[in-house]
Design an enzyme around this catalytic site. Structure first.
Site, PDB file in Angstrom:
ATOM      1  N   ASP A   1       0.838  -1.124   0.035  1.00 48.72           N
ATOM      2  CA  ASP A   1       0.121  -0.096   0.083  1.00 48.72           C
ATOM      3  C   ASP A   1       0.918   1.403   0.250  1.00 48.72           C
ATOM      4  O   ASP A   1       0.604   2.348  -0.851  1.00 48.72           O
ATOM      5  CB  ASP A   1      -1.003   0.264   1.134  1.00 48.72           C
ATOM      6  CG  ASP A   1      -2.028  -1.112   1.185  1.00 48.72           C
ATOM      7  OD1 ASP A   1      -2.116  -1.600   0.173  1.00 48.72           O
ATOM      8  OD2 ASP A   1      -2.728  -1.115   2.196  1.00 48.72           O
TER       9      ASP A   1
ATOM     10  N   ARG B   1      -0.983   2.585  17.223  1.00 48.54           N
ATOM     11  CA  ARG B   1      -1.378   3.540  16.012  1.00 48.54           C
ATOM     12  C   ARG B   1      -1.308   5.061  16.380  1.00 48.54           C
ATOM     13  O   ARG B   1      -0.938   5.925  15.857  1.00 48.54           O
ATOM     14  CB  ARG B   1      -2.722   3.453  15.450  1.00 48.54           C
ATOM     15  CG  ARG B   1      -2.782   2.191  14.590  1.00 48.54           C
ATOM     16  CD  ARG B   1      -1.842   1.865  13.572  1.00 48.54           C
ATOM     17  NE  ARG B   1      -1.787   0.782  12.674  1.00 48.54           N
ATOM     18  CZ  ARG B   1      -0.974  -0.078  12.156  1.00 48.54           C
ATOM     19  NH1 ARG B   1       0.287  -0.009  12.998  1.00 48.54           N
ATOM     20  NH2 ARG B   1      -1.170  -1.270  11.638  1.00 48.54           N
TER      21      ARG B   1
ATOM     22  N   SER C   1      -2.935 -10.424   5.713  1.00 49.59           N
ATOM     23  CA  SER C   1      -2.598  -9.165   6.192  1.00 49.59           C
ATOM     24  C   SER C   1      -2.211  -9.321   7.510  1.00 49.59           C
ATOM     25  O   SER C   1      -2.718  -9.786   8.539  1.00 49.59           O
ATOM     26  CB  SER C   1      -3.813  -8.185   6.119  1.00 49.59           C
ATOM     27  OG  SER C   1      -3.929  -7.020   6.595  1.00 49.59           O
TER      28      SER C   1
ATOM     29  N   ASP D   1      -8.153   1.350  11.561  1.00 48.65           N
ATOM     30  CA  ASP D   1      -6.816   2.004  11.756  1.00 48.65           C
ATOM     31  C   ASP D   1      -7.152   3.400  11.201  1.00 48.65           C
ATOM     32  O   ASP D   1      -6.449   4.422  11.544  1.00 48.65           O
ATOM     33  CB  ASP D   1      -5.539   1.236  10.886  1.00 48.65           C
ATOM     34  CG  ASP D   1      -5.084   0.275  11.811  1.00 48.65           C
ATOM     35  OD1 ASP D   1      -5.316   0.410  13.117  1.00 48.65           O
ATOM     36  OD2 ASP D   1      -4.164  -0.446  11.205  1.00 48.65           O
TER      37      ASP D   1
END
Length: 403
Positions: free
Chosen positions: A15, A95, A176, A124
């Protein structure tokens, strides 16, 4: 006219690899990549070269592992917060720290925007953006997955190949995954069907219980005010404590959690988490609290822990309620000091002894032997009469009206 500067949360994965050229093709900008080291390990090694090759003007790699432990993991452990009974919040509280560092670099570089690669289906995006808003409310946020035309992983790969970029996709590990010092998560592929048992080779940190040794291993963890400070009698720093306990827990098959969780965005998602050190620390901390916290505080703290876990999971680390709840949790830890011994056997974490100079457990009161000097059995009759009076009155009323 100077180009706009955009700070990108960079991991080197598929990504964020393609986001760099995408930003430069859609904005008149310079891209500043920021990789925040919360314990990803070898994943960070090639990022300098990869980021520049992908088109970034600059990359920062920031080691925040100790801050991650002391400012995020320990307060959550002190509260005893677990999301939906199993998830020890490994990605959730990483995060906000990453976003905090993105804001710091954006301000340092005079950037106008911060970009992240979180998808529109996940949690996220909320965690990143709430933190950014709480620290830099004027900052613009760019979320490519919500605006670009790319829809699938295959289209991402094609986009990268067309621009001569290395595609960081391993066909033998199609999941993932998110890794940091605290945990490793797995989502996607056959895990998306809850009817499927996780593959035997899924775990990358922990042995499965079947692979664990046939003999039990003991480990002792010492706490001061709810914070772990020693393992097996040796004083260790915050990072080292987690690393050592990760090794111990992993080789004994401890800390594997398989759950279907409720995402903030409304859907259910299945994930498998490996958190060996976390599993040992949470169990040991709970055992120590069992002898050092009074009943009322312990029970109330348990109810608060559920709400605390929701705040952390939902990306609200910087909200006033979380901060106030952490202050409460810290105040409860004044006497949570002592030593806990655990017996580890094929995925099981078994209490094997606990001591504390602040213990509220008094054998001379609890004993089934002669305890008349400390506890008069006859006192219980009056207590029961008063404690049960409302129920007795309720029963008398029902008799009076014939129910």
């Amino acid at each position: 006219m100077a180009k706009e500067k955009i700070v990108l949360a960079y991991s080197g994965g598929l990504d964020t690899t393609i986001i760099i050229p995408w930003l430069k093709e859609n904005y008149d900008c310079e891209v500043i990549a920021v990789a925040v080291d919360v314990g990803q390990g070898e994943e960070l090694s090639p990022l300098n070269e990869k980021a520049i090759k992908s088109g970034a003007e600059k990359i920062y790699i920031l080691d925040v592992r100790e801050q991650f432990v002391t400012d995020y993991i320990w307060p959550t452990l002190q509260m005893g917060a677990v999301y939906e009974k199993k998830y020890l919040l490994g990605t959730s509280f990483a995060r906000p720290l990453i976003a905090e560092k993105l804001v710091e670099i954006a301000k340092k570089e005079g950037a106008s925007s911060i970009c992240h690669g979180a998808t529109g289906k996940g949690n996220d995006q909320v965690r990143f953006e709430l933190t950014i808003k709480s620290l830099a409310p004027e900052m613009k946020i760019i979320a490519p997955w919500r605006v670009w035309d790319i829809k699938t992983r295959e289209e991402e790969v094609d986009y990268a190949v067309q621009r001569g970029l290395d595609v960081p996709v391993k066909k033998d590990r199609p999941y993932s995954m998110d890794r940091n010092l605290w945990h490793l998560s797995h989502e996607g592929c056959e895990l998306e069907d809850p009817a499927n048992e996780p593959p035997k080779d899924l775990c990358m940190i922990c042995r499965t219980p079947e692979q664990a040794p046939d003999e039990a291993e003991y480990v002792e963890i010492e706490f001061e005010k709810g914070i772990p400070v020693k393992v097996n009698g040796k004083t260790l720093g915050p990072i080292e404590i987690i690393e050592v306990l990760n090794d111990i827990g992993a080789r004994n098959g401890c800390g594997i959690a398989d759950l279907v969780e409720n995402r903030l965005v409304g859907m259910k998602s299945r994930g498998v988490y490996e958190t060996p050190a976390g599993a040992l620390l949470y169990e040991a901390h709970s055992i120590l609290e069992s002898i050092t916290l009074d009943r009322a505080t312990s029970h109330y703290k348990d109810t608060m822990a559920i709400r605390f876990s929701e705040l952390v999971y939902d990306g609200q680390w910087n909200c006033p309620l979380r901060e106030a709840m952490s202050a409460f949790a810290e105040s409860t830890q004044k006497y949570v000091t002592g030593n806990v011994k655990l017996k580890l056997y094929k995925g099981n974490i078994i209490p094997a002894g606990v001591t504390s100079k602040y213990t509220l457990y008094m054998e001379q009161i609890a004993t089934f032997g002669d305890s008349r000097e400390m506890y008069n059995h006859a006192d219980s009759a009056g207590f029961i009469n008063l404690f049960g009076l409302p129920m007795k009155v309720q029963a008398m009323m029902k008799e009076r009206i014939g129910e």
